[in-house]
Design a protein around this motif. Structure first.
Motif, PDB file in Angstrom:
ATOM      1  N   VAL A 156      87.397  16.920  12.345  1.00 27.63           N
ATOM      2  CA  VAL A 156      86.175  17.330  13.045  1.00 27.63           C
ATOM      3  C   VAL A 156      84.953  16.867  12.256  1.00 27.63           C
ATOM      4  CG1 VAL A 156      84.769  19.331  13.722  1.00 27.63           C
ATOM      5  CG2 VAL A 156      87.197  19.234  14.338  1.00 27.63           C
ATOM      6  N   GLY A 157      84.978  17.075  10.969  1.00 24.92           N
ATOM      7  CA  GLY A 157      83.857  16.654  10.135  1.00 24.92           C
ATOM      8  C   GLY A 157      83.612  15.159  10.191  1.00 24.92           C
ATOM      9  N   GLU A 158      84.686  14.382  10.085  1.00 20.63           N
ATOM     10  CA  GLU A 158      84.554  12.924  10.150  1.00 20.63           C
ATOM     11  C   GLU A 158      83.999  12.480  11.501  1.00 20.63           C
ATOM     12  OE1 GLU A 158      88.370  11.243   9.209  1.00 20.63           O
ATOM     13  OE2 GLU A 158      88.347  12.084   7.181  1.00 20.63           O
ATOM     14  N   GLN A 159      84.480  13.110  12.570  1.00 21.17           N
ATOM     15  CA  GLN A 159      84.010  12.756  13.908  1.00 21.17           C
ATOM     16  C   GLN A 159      82.538  13.125  14.096  1.00 21.17           C
ATOM     17  OE1 GLN A 159      85.973  10.393  15.080  1.00 21.17           O
ATOM     18  NE2 GLN A 159      85.718  11.258  17.099  1.00 21.17           N
ATOM     19  N   VAL A 160      82.158  14.308  13.628  1.00 21.63           N
ATOM     20  CA  VAL A 160      80.758  14.717  13.745  1.00 21.63           C
ATOM     21  C   VAL A 160      79.878  13.692  13.026  1.00 21.63           C
ATOM     22  CG1 VAL A 160      79.043  16.451  13.035  1.00 21.63           C
ATOM     23  CG2 VAL A 160      81.191  17.180  14.088  1.00 21.63           C
ATOM     24  N   ARG A 161      80.266  13.315  11.805  1.00 24.07           N
ATOM     25  CA  ARG A 161      79.481  12.336  11.036  1.00 24.07           C
ATOM     26  C   ARG A 161      79.416  10.999  11.773  1.00 24.07           C
ATOM     27  NH1 ARG A 161      81.919  12.351   6.226  1.00 24.07           N
ATOM     28  NH2 ARG A 161      80.381  13.752   5.326  1.00 24.07           N
ATOM     29  N   THR A 162      80.566  10.514  12.242  1.00 25.86           N
ATOM     30  CA  THR A 162      80.614   9.209  12.912  1.00 25.86           C
ATOM     31  C   THR A 162      79.745   9.200  14.164  1.00 25.86           C
ATOM     32  OG1 THR A 162      82.835   8.780  12.062  1.00 25.86           O
ATOM     33  CG2 THR A 162      82.164   7.552  14.027  1.00 25.86           C
ATOM     34  N   ILE A 163      79.887  10.221  14.991  1.00 32.47           N
ATOM     35  CA  ILE A 163      79.121  10.269  16.243  1.00 32.47           C
ATOM     36  C   ILE A 163      77.637  10.493  15.952  1.00 32.47           C
ATOM     37  CG2 ILE A 163      78.799  11.510  18.425  1.00 32.47           C
ATOM     38  CD1 ILE A 163      81.884  12.101  18.278  1.00 32.47           C
ATOM     39  N   ARG A 164      77.336  11.364  14.995  1.00 29.41           N
ATOM     40  CA  ARG A 164      75.930  11.620  14.628  1.00 29.41           C
ATOM     41  C   ARG A 164      75.257  10.316  14.202  1.00 29.41           C
ATOM     42  NH1 ARG A 164      73.676  11.792   9.858  1.00 29.41           N
ATOM     43  NH2 ARG A 164      75.572  12.201   8.677  1.00 29.41           N
ATOM     44  N   LYS A 165      75.935   9.563  13.335  1.00 30.04           N
ATOM     45  CA  LYS A 165      75.358   8.308  12.856  1.00 30.04           C
ATOM     46  C   LYS A 165      75.223   7.288  13.984  1.00 30.04           C
ATOM     47  CE  LYS A 165      76.510   8.515   7.972  1.00 30.04           C
ATOM     48  NZ  LYS A 165      77.216   7.834   6.873  1.00 30.04           N
ATOM     49  N   SER A 166      76.194   7.266  14.901  1.00 33.01           N
ATOM     50  CA  SER A 166      76.121   6.312  16.021  1.00 33.01           C
ATOM     51  C   SER A 166      74.926   6.614  16.926  1.00 33.01           C
ATOM     52  CB  SER A 166      77.420   6.314  16.831  1.00 33.01           C
ATOM     53  OG  SER A 166      77.477   7.447  17.671  1.00 33.01           O
ATOM     54  N   LYS A 167      74.467   7.866  16.907  1.00 30.79           N
ATOM     55  CA  LYS A 167      73.319   8.266  17.719  1.00 30.79           C
ATOM     56  C   LYS A 167      72.025   8.237  16.895  1.00 30.79           C
ATOM     57  CE  LYS A 167      75.937  10.503  21.153  1.00 30.79           C
ATOM     58  NZ  LYS A 167      75.772  10.036  22.483  1.00 30.79           N
ATOM     59  N   ASN A 168      72.144   7.753  15.655  1.00 35.48           N
ATOM     60  CA  ASN A 168      71.000   7.645  14.738  1.00 35.48           C
ATOM     61  C   ASN A 168      70.315   8.984  14.463  1.00 35.48           C
ATOM     62  OD1 ASN A 168      71.175   4.789  14.296  1.00 35.48           O
ATOM     63  ND2 ASN A 168      70.367   4.513  16.363  1.00 35.48           N
ATOM     64  N   TYR A 169      71.116  10.058  14.387  1.00 35.66           N
ATOM     65  CA  TYR A 169      70.586  11.361  14.013  1.00 35.66           C
ATOM     66  C   TYR A 169      70.818  11.569  12.523  1.00 35.66           C
ATOM     67  CZ  TYR A 169      70.823  12.775  18.997  1.00 35.66           C
ATOM     68  OH  TYR A 169      70.672  12.873  20.358  1.00 35.66           O
ATOM     69  N   THR A 170      69.863  12.215  11.876  1.00 33.75           N
ATOM     70  CA  THR A 170      70.102  12.677  10.512  1.00 33.75           C
ATOM     71  C   THR A 170      70.821  14.019  10.608  1.00 33.75           C
ATOM     72  OG1 THR A 170      68.030  13.918  10.409  1.00 33.75           O
ATOM     73  CG2 THR A 170      67.953  11.584   9.710  1.00 33.75           C
ATOM     74  N   GLN A 171      71.356  14.479   9.494  1.00 39.35           N
ATOM     75  CA  GLN A 171      71.966  15.811   9.491  1.00 39.35           C
ATOM     76  C   GLN A 171      70.924  16.860   9.864  1.00 39.35           C
ATOM     77  OE1 GLN A 171      73.714  16.349   5.601  1.00 39.35           O
ATOM     78  NE2 GLN A 171      75.632  15.362   6.202  1.00 39.35           N
ATOM     79  N   GLU A 172      69.708  16.671   9.405  1.00 36.61           N
ATOM     80  CA  GLU A 172      68.646  17.625   9.721  1.00 36.61           C
ATOM     81  C   GLU A 172      68.337  17.639  11.212  1.00 36.61           C
ATOM     82  OE1 GLU A 172      64.101  18.706   8.313  1.00 36.61           O
ATOM     83  OE2 GLU A 172      65.257  17.239   7.180  1.00 36.61           O
ATOM     84  N   GLN A 173      68.269  16.462  11.837  1.00 36.78           N
ATOM     85  CA  GLN A 173      68.000  16.397  13.281  1.00 36.78           C
ATOM     86  C   GLN A 173      69.109  17.063  14.079  1.00 36.78           C
ATOM     87  OE1 GLN A 173      67.547  12.119  13.336  1.00 36.78           O
ATOM     88  NE2 GLN A 173      65.355  12.281  13.806  1.00 36.78           N
ATOM     89  N   LEU A 174      70.376  16.797  13.710  1.00 40.21           N
ATOM     90  CA  LEU A 174      71.487  17.440  14.398  1.00 40.21           C
ATOM     91  C   LEU A 174      71.416  18.951  14.203  1.00 40.21           C
ATOM     92  CD1 LEU A 174      74.065  17.369  16.072  1.00 40.21           C
ATOM     93  CD2 LEU A 174      75.339  16.954  13.954  1.00 40.21           C
ATOM     94  N   GLY A 175      71.118  19.366  12.978  1.00 44.15           N
ATOM     95  CA  GLY A 175      70.998  20.793  12.689  1.00 44.15           C
ATOM     96  C   GLY A 175      69.946  21.468  13.553  1.00 44.15           C
ATOM     97  N   GLU A 176      68.813  20.792  13.750  1.00 41.32           N
ATOM     98  CA  GLU A 176      67.761  21.347  14.600  1.00 41.32           C
ATOM     99  C   GLU A 176      68.243  21.498  16.040  1.00 41.32           C
ATOM    100  OE1 GLU A 176      64.313  18.865  14.151  1.00 41.32           O
ATOM    101  OE2 GLU A 176      64.087  19.408  12.031  1.00 41.32           O
ATOM    102  N   LYS A 177      68.967  20.499  16.539  1.00 43.51           N
ATOM    103  CA  LYS A 177      69.478  20.551  17.911  1.00 43.51           C
ATOM    104  C   LYS A 177      70.482  21.690  18.091  1.00 43.51           C
ATOM    105  CE  LYS A 177      69.187  15.795  19.541  1.00 43.51           C
ATOM    106  NZ  LYS A 177      68.995  15.992  20.955  1.00 43.51           N
ATOM    107  N   VAL A 178      71.270  21.937  17.043  1.00 47.71           N
ATOM    108  CA  VAL A 178      72.354  22.918  17.116  1.00 47.71           C
ATOM    109  C   VAL A 178      71.900  24.306  16.655  1.00 47.71           C
ATOM    110  CG1 VAL A 178      74.689  23.418  16.242  1.00 47.71           C
ATOM    111  CG2 VAL A 178      74.069  21.095  16.795  1.00 47.71           C
ATOM    112  N   GLY A 179      70.812  24.343  15.885  1.00 50.72           N
ATOM    113  CA  GLY A 179      70.341  25.626  15.351  1.00 50.72           C
ATOM    114  C   GLY A 179      71.017  25.998  14.053  1.00 50.72           C
ATOM    115  N   LEU A 180      71.347  24.988  13.247  1.00 54.13           N
ATOM    116  CA  LEU A 180      71.991  25.211  11.946  1.00 54.13           C
ATOM    117  C   LEU A 180      71.237  24.442  10.871  1.00 54.13           C
ATOM    118  CD1 LEU A 180      75.721  24.715  13.014  1.00 54.13           C
ATOM    119  CD2 LEU A 180      74.609  26.887  12.461  1.00 54.13           C
ATOM    120  N   PRO A 181      71.234  24.955   9.638  1.00 51.68           N
ATOM    121  CA  PRO A 181      70.550  24.229   8.567  1.00 51.68           C
ATOM    122  C   PRO A 181      71.313  22.955   8.163  1.00 51.68           C
ATOM    123  CG  PRO A 181      71.618  26.192   7.704  1.00 51.68           C
ATOM    124  CD  PRO A 181      71.787  26.229   9.195  1.00 51.68           C
ATOM    125  N   GLN A 182      70.593  21.995   7.628  1.00 47.54           N
ATOM    126  CA  GLN A 182      71.190  20.710   7.229  1.00 47.54           C
ATOM    127  C   GLN A 182      72.364  20.891   6.270  1.00 47.54           C
ATOM    128  OE1 GLN A 182      70.574  19.270   3.834  1.00 47.54           O
ATOM    129  NE2 GLN A 182      72.192  17.829   4.391  1.00 47.54           N
TER     130      GLN A 182
END
Length: 126
Positions: A9-35
């Motif tokens: 799950v972690g590897e997939q989240v990282r791979t898909i996040r990067k493919s969408k050009n999101y930073t961990q912080e941007q994904l965290g904001e979308k999901v409501g979780l800290p980086q």
């Protein structure tokens, strides 16, 4: 079994996040979780709830089947992958049909399979 599901799950989240050009912080904001929490998920250190997983999928705009597709590719035999591919295609075909049509296809398939089974039994007796 190979890789732990939390690692996958972690590897997939990282791979898909990067493919969408999101930073961990941007994904965290979308999901409501800290980086740092997103980082922990990506490293396979967090055992996330299904609610959190669903929010991540929504933020990444990916379905559960798409998310886990490569898991199936890595851990299923060629035969199992072939069956899965055919079943997915069949499901896609049937999903657009009425319940009556689906029931007719089920009945036809049952009859065809029964005929095949009978033929196999007859051949074995010879």
């Amino acid at each position: 079994m190979g890789i732990r599901i939390t690692e996958f799950v972690g590897e997939q989240v990282r791979t898909i996040r990067k493919s969408k050009n999101y930073t961990q912080e941007q994904l965290g904001e979308k999901v409501g979780l800290p980086q740092p929490y997103i980082g922990g998920i990506e490293r396979g250190e967090r055992n996330i709830s299904l609610d959190t997983f669903e929010r991540i999928l929504e933020a990444l705009e990916v379905s559960p089947s798409e998310f886990f597709r490569s898991y199936n590719d890595n851990y299923f035999s060629e035969s199992e992958k072939g069956k899965e591919t055919v079943l997915i295609k069949l499901s896609e075909l049937l999903s657009k049909r009425s319940i009556h049509d689906i029931e007719m296809v089920q009945l036809l398939a049952s009859n065809v399979l029964a005929t095949i089974d009978n033929h196999i039994k007859t051949e074995k007796k010879k």
